[in-house]
Design an enzyme around this catalytic site. Structure first.
Site, PDB file in Angstrom:
ATOM      1  N   ASP A 184       0.841  -1.201   0.000  1.00 56.13           N
ATOM      2  CA  ASP A 184       0.000   0.000   0.000  1.00 56.13           C
ATOM      3  C   ASP A 184       0.874   1.248   0.000  1.00 56.13           C
ATOM      4  O   ASP A 184       1.134   1.856   1.049  1.00 56.13           O
ATOM      5  CB  ASP A 184      -0.953  -0.018   1.206  1.00 56.13           C
ATOM      6  CG  ASP A 184      -1.981  -1.127   1.094  1.00 56.13           C
ATOM      7  OD1 ASP A 184      -2.332  -1.496  -0.050  1.00 56.13           O
ATOM      8  OD2 ASP A 184      -2.434  -1.641   2.128  1.00 56.13           O
ATOM      9  N   LYS A 193       0.691  -8.156  -2.281  1.00 58.39           N
ATOM     10  CA  LYS A 193      -0.681  -7.760  -2.608  1.00 58.39           C
ATOM     11  C   LYS A 193      -0.676  -6.343  -3.151  1.00 58.39           C
ATOM     12  O   LYS A 193      -0.233  -5.407  -2.485  1.00 58.39           O
ATOM     13  CB  LYS A 193      -1.569  -7.833  -1.364  1.00 58.39           C
ATOM     14  CG  LYS A 193      -3.023  -7.502  -1.641  1.00 58.39           C
ATOM     15  CD  LYS A 193      -3.887  -7.754  -0.430  1.00 58.39           C
ATOM     16  CE  LYS A 193      -3.978  -6.576   0.493  1.00 58.39           C
ATOM     17  NZ  LYS A 193      -4.697  -5.416  -0.057  1.00 58.39           N
ATOM     18  N   ASP A 239     -19.806  -5.181  -8.861  1.00 57.63           N
ATOM     19  CA  ASP A 239     -20.575  -4.506  -9.913  1.00 57.63           C
ATOM     20  C   ASP A 239     -21.560  -5.530 -10.477  1.00 57.63           C
ATOM     21  O   ASP A 239     -21.668  -6.652  -9.972  1.00 57.63           O
ATOM     22  CB  ASP A 239     -19.600  -3.990 -11.002  1.00 57.63           C
ATOM     23  CG  ASP A 239     -20.108  -2.708 -11.668  1.00 57.63           C
ATOM     24  OD1 ASP A 239     -21.306  -2.691 -12.041  1.00 57.63           O
ATOM     25  OD2 ASP A 239     -19.334  -1.769 -11.833  1.00 57.63           O
ATOM     26  N   ILE A 240     -22.267  -5.173 -11.521  1.00 62.90           N
ATOM     27  CA  ILE A 240     -23.182  -6.141 -12.119  1.00 62.90           C
ATOM     28  C   ILE A 240     -22.355  -7.287 -12.739  1.00 62.90           C
ATOM     29  O   ILE A 240     -21.183  -7.093 -13.092  1.00 62.90           O
ATOM     30  CB  ILE A 240     -24.093  -5.482 -13.184  1.00 62.90           C
ATOM     31  CG1 ILE A 240     -23.264  -4.833 -14.295  1.00 62.90           C
ATOM     32  CG2 ILE A 240     -25.035  -4.469 -12.531  1.00 62.90           C
ATOM     33  CD1 ILE A 240     -24.088  -4.348 -15.480  1.00 62.90           C
ATOM     34  N   PRO A 241     -22.948  -8.486 -12.812  1.00 62.80           N
ATOM     35  CA  PRO A 241     -22.166  -9.652 -13.250  1.00 62.80           C
ATOM     36  C   PRO A 241     -21.428  -9.457 -14.571  1.00 62.80           C
ATOM     37  O   PRO A 241     -20.272  -9.870 -14.707  1.00 62.80           O
ATOM     38  CB  PRO A 241     -23.230 -10.765 -13.356  1.00 62.80           C
ATOM     39  CG  PRO A 241     -24.253 -10.372 -12.345  1.00 62.80           C
ATOM     40  CD  PRO A 241     -24.308  -8.875 -12.375  1.00 62.80           C
ATOM     41  N   THR A 247     -20.233  -6.717 -15.952  1.00 60.05           N
ATOM     42  CA  THR A 247     -19.070  -5.832 -15.774  1.00 60.05           C
ATOM     43  C   THR A 247     -17.955  -6.563 -15.036  1.00 60.05           C
ATOM     44  O   THR A 247     -16.773  -6.440 -15.383  1.00 60.05           O
ATOM     45  CB  THR A 247     -19.500  -4.559 -15.012  1.00 60.05           C
ATOM     46  OG1 THR A 247     -20.526  -3.929 -15.780  1.00 60.05           O
ATOM     47  CG2 THR A 247     -18.346  -3.595 -14.821  1.00 60.05           C
ATOM     48  N   ARG A 276      -2.009  -7.900  13.568  1.00 61.38           N
ATOM     49  CA  ARG A 276      -1.207  -6.953  14.348  1.00 61.38           C
ATOM     50  C   ARG A 276      -0.250  -7.733  15.238  1.00 61.38           C
ATOM     51  O   ARG A 276      -0.683  -8.455  16.143  1.00 61.38           O
ATOM     52  CB  ARG A 276      -2.128  -6.071  15.210  1.00 61.38           C
ATOM     53  CG  ARG A 276      -3.037  -5.148  14.371  1.00 61.38           C
ATOM     54  CD  ARG A 276      -2.211  -4.122  13.628  1.00 61.38           C
ATOM     55  NE  ARG A 276      -2.947  -3.223  12.745  1.00 61.38           N
ATOM     56  CZ  ARG A 276      -2.941  -3.302  11.421  1.00 61.38           C
ATOM     57  NH1 ARG A 276      -2.286  -4.281  10.792  1.00 61.38           N
ATOM     58  NH2 ARG A 276      -3.583  -2.414  10.681  1.00 61.38           N
ATOM     59  N   GLN A 311      -8.354  -0.806  11.425  1.00 57.42           N
ATOM     60  CA  GLN A 311      -8.731  -2.214  11.543  1.00 57.42           C
ATOM     61  C   GLN A 311      -9.484  -2.432  12.846  1.00 57.42           C
ATOM     62  O   GLN A 311      -9.106  -1.867  13.882  1.00 57.42           O
ATOM     63  CB  GLN A 311      -7.488  -3.120  11.500  1.00 57.42           C
ATOM     64  CG  GLN A 311      -6.754  -3.096  10.176  1.00 57.42           C
ATOM     65  CD  GLN A 311      -7.499  -3.846   9.063  1.00 57.42           C
ATOM     66  OE1 GLN A 311      -8.680  -4.177   9.189  1.00 57.42           O
ATOM     67  NE2 GLN A 311      -6.810  -4.092   7.969  1.00 57.42           N
ATOM     68  N   GLY A 363       0.169  -5.242   6.258  1.00 56.37           N
ATOM     69  CA  GLY A 363       0.552  -4.022   5.551  1.00 56.37           C
ATOM     70  C   GLY A 363       1.372  -3.104   6.431  1.00 56.37           C
ATOM     71  O   GLY A 363       2.587  -3.227   6.550  1.00 56.37           O
TER      72      GLY A 363
HETATM   73  O1  C5P Z   1      -1.980  -4.433   7.893  1.00 60.17           O
HETATM   74  P1  C5P Z   1      -2.835  -3.378   7.251  1.00 60.17           P
HETATM   75  O2  C5P Z   1      -4.068  -3.039   8.071  1.00 60.17           O
HETATM   76  O3  C5P Z   1      -2.093  -2.157   6.831  1.00 60.17           O
HETATM   77  O4  C5P Z   1      -3.364  -4.115   5.911  1.00 60.17           O
HETATM   78  C1  C5P Z   1      -4.491  -3.674   5.295  1.00 60.17           C
HETATM   79  C2  C5P Z   1      -4.591  -4.239   3.928  1.00 60.17           C
HETATM   80  O5  C5P Z   1      -5.505  -5.340   3.916  1.00 60.17           O
HETATM   81  C3  C5P Z   1      -5.117  -3.225   2.950  1.00 60.17           C
HETATM   82  O6  C5P Z   1      -4.425  -3.411   1.716  1.00 60.17           O
HETATM   83  C4  C5P Z   1      -6.577  -3.556   2.819  1.00 60.17           C
HETATM   84  O7  C5P Z   1      -7.094  -3.219   1.563  1.00 60.17           O
HETATM   85  C5  C5P Z   1      -6.552  -5.064   2.996  1.00 60.17           C
HETATM   86  N1  C5P Z   1      -7.831  -5.663   3.409  1.00 60.17           N
HETATM   87  C6  C5P Z   1      -8.398  -5.445   4.646  1.00 60.17           C
HETATM   88  N2  C5P Z   1      -9.595  -6.016   4.979  1.00 60.17           N
HETATM   89  C7  C5P Z   1     -10.227  -6.798   4.114  1.00 60.17           C
HETATM   90  C8  C5P Z   1      -9.675  -7.045   2.846  1.00 60.17           C
HETATM   91  C9  C5P Z   1      -8.447  -6.450   2.540  1.00 60.17           C
HETATM   92  O8  C5P Z   1      -7.810  -4.726   5.466  1.00 60.17           O
HETATM   93  N3  C5P Z   1     -11.355  -7.393   4.457  1.00 60.17           N
END
Ligand code: C5P
Length: 241
Positions: free
Chosen positions: A17, A39, A72-74, A76, A178, A190, A210
């Site tokens: 990210d 990712k 989105d719609i299927p 798309t 975490r 989160q 992340g």
């Molecule tokens: O560890 P951190 O909170 O930074 O990671 C967040 C990542 O996980 C982001 O890229 C977010 O888009 C992804 N993510 C999320 N929850 C979800 C699906 C993906 O936090 N349900």
């Protein structure tokens, strides 16, 4: 790197990210061999475009997860997932709330090469008195499985129930990870979080991490510490396929 450490590393999905390709290149170079998958989400994909996928693959040799969370719609979604399949990524996401037909369209268009994962309920969402989050996640996991998804994105708190319902081979990938002692920044959003070792002990196949790695003074050392935590507490498990 020992075998058991490797088992821990292979479960880590690093969320790349960042806002530009230079920052992405820097982190991928630092983390190659320390995480199992990268990712790429909306921020980097919008800024850098599809070419960033090849950049990450060349620099790391790791698997690529394109997290665009289609909804989105299927028709798309089918047409968009066809384009994603051409990019040669290993995993891609679609929101389960888009419904059975939309998920099935994503799976069909992904073909054999792209494992489509259903996003159940975002890990930033916390339970309130009006919603039974666990039941909703299980309902959406069932929908994803029926539609042919390879697995789901869920919080570590729901993994054990999903594995009981859908079977061990139905992949569970858990964000909201975490590490012990992690001090969250001002951008923390989160809600349903868990430590790496506990998430793997619950049955999570891969952990999305992340900010704890990205914002660490030494990102590779943080990835190594997470891998060691997974192995030490959860015991040596076979790496996910
Ligand atoms: O560890 P951190 O909170 O930074 O990671 C967040 C990542 O996980 C982001 O890229 C977010 O888009 C992804 N993510 C999320 N929850 C979800 C699906 C993906 O936090 N349900």
């Amino acid at each position: 790197m020992t075998n058991s450490q490797h088992t821990g590393h292979s479960r880590i999905v690093f969320a790349l990210d960042v806002a530009d390709v230079h920052a992405a290149r820097h982190l991928v170079t630092l983390l190659a061999g320390h995480v199992g998958m990268f990712k790429i989400g909306l921020e980097l994909f919008i800024k850098a475009g599809p070419a960033v996928i090849e950049t990450v693959r060349e620099l790391s040799g790791a698997k690529i997860f394109l997290d665009l969370k289609l909804h989105d719609i299927p028709t798309t979604v089918r047409r968009s997932m066809r384009q994603i399949a051409e990019l040669g990524v290993d995993y891609a996401t679609a929101h389960c709330s888009g419904g059975a037909e939309m998920l099935a369209a994503a799976v069909a268009a992904g073909g054999p090469a792209v494992s489509v994962l259903g996003v159940t309920v975002l890990t930033s969402v916390t339970p309130d008195s009006a919603t039974d989050l666990n039941a909703l996640v299980l309902e959406r996991a069932a929908l994803a499985q029926t539609a042919g998804c390879a697995g789901v994105i869920c919080s570590a708190w729901e993994v054990a129930a999903i594995k009981r319902q859908c079977g061990k081979s139905f992949v569970s990938i858990t964000p909201g990870i975490r590490p012990p002692g992690y001090r969250a920044g001002n951008d923390e959003d989160q809600g349903r979080v868990m430590t790496p070792a506990r998430a793997v002990a619950q049955g999570a196949d891969y952990l999305v991490v992340g900010r704890p790695i990205r914002d660490a003074a030494d990102p590779a050392a943080m990835a190594d510490a997470i891998a060691a935590d997974i192995v030490a507490t959860a015991g040596a498990m076979s790496p996910p396929g």
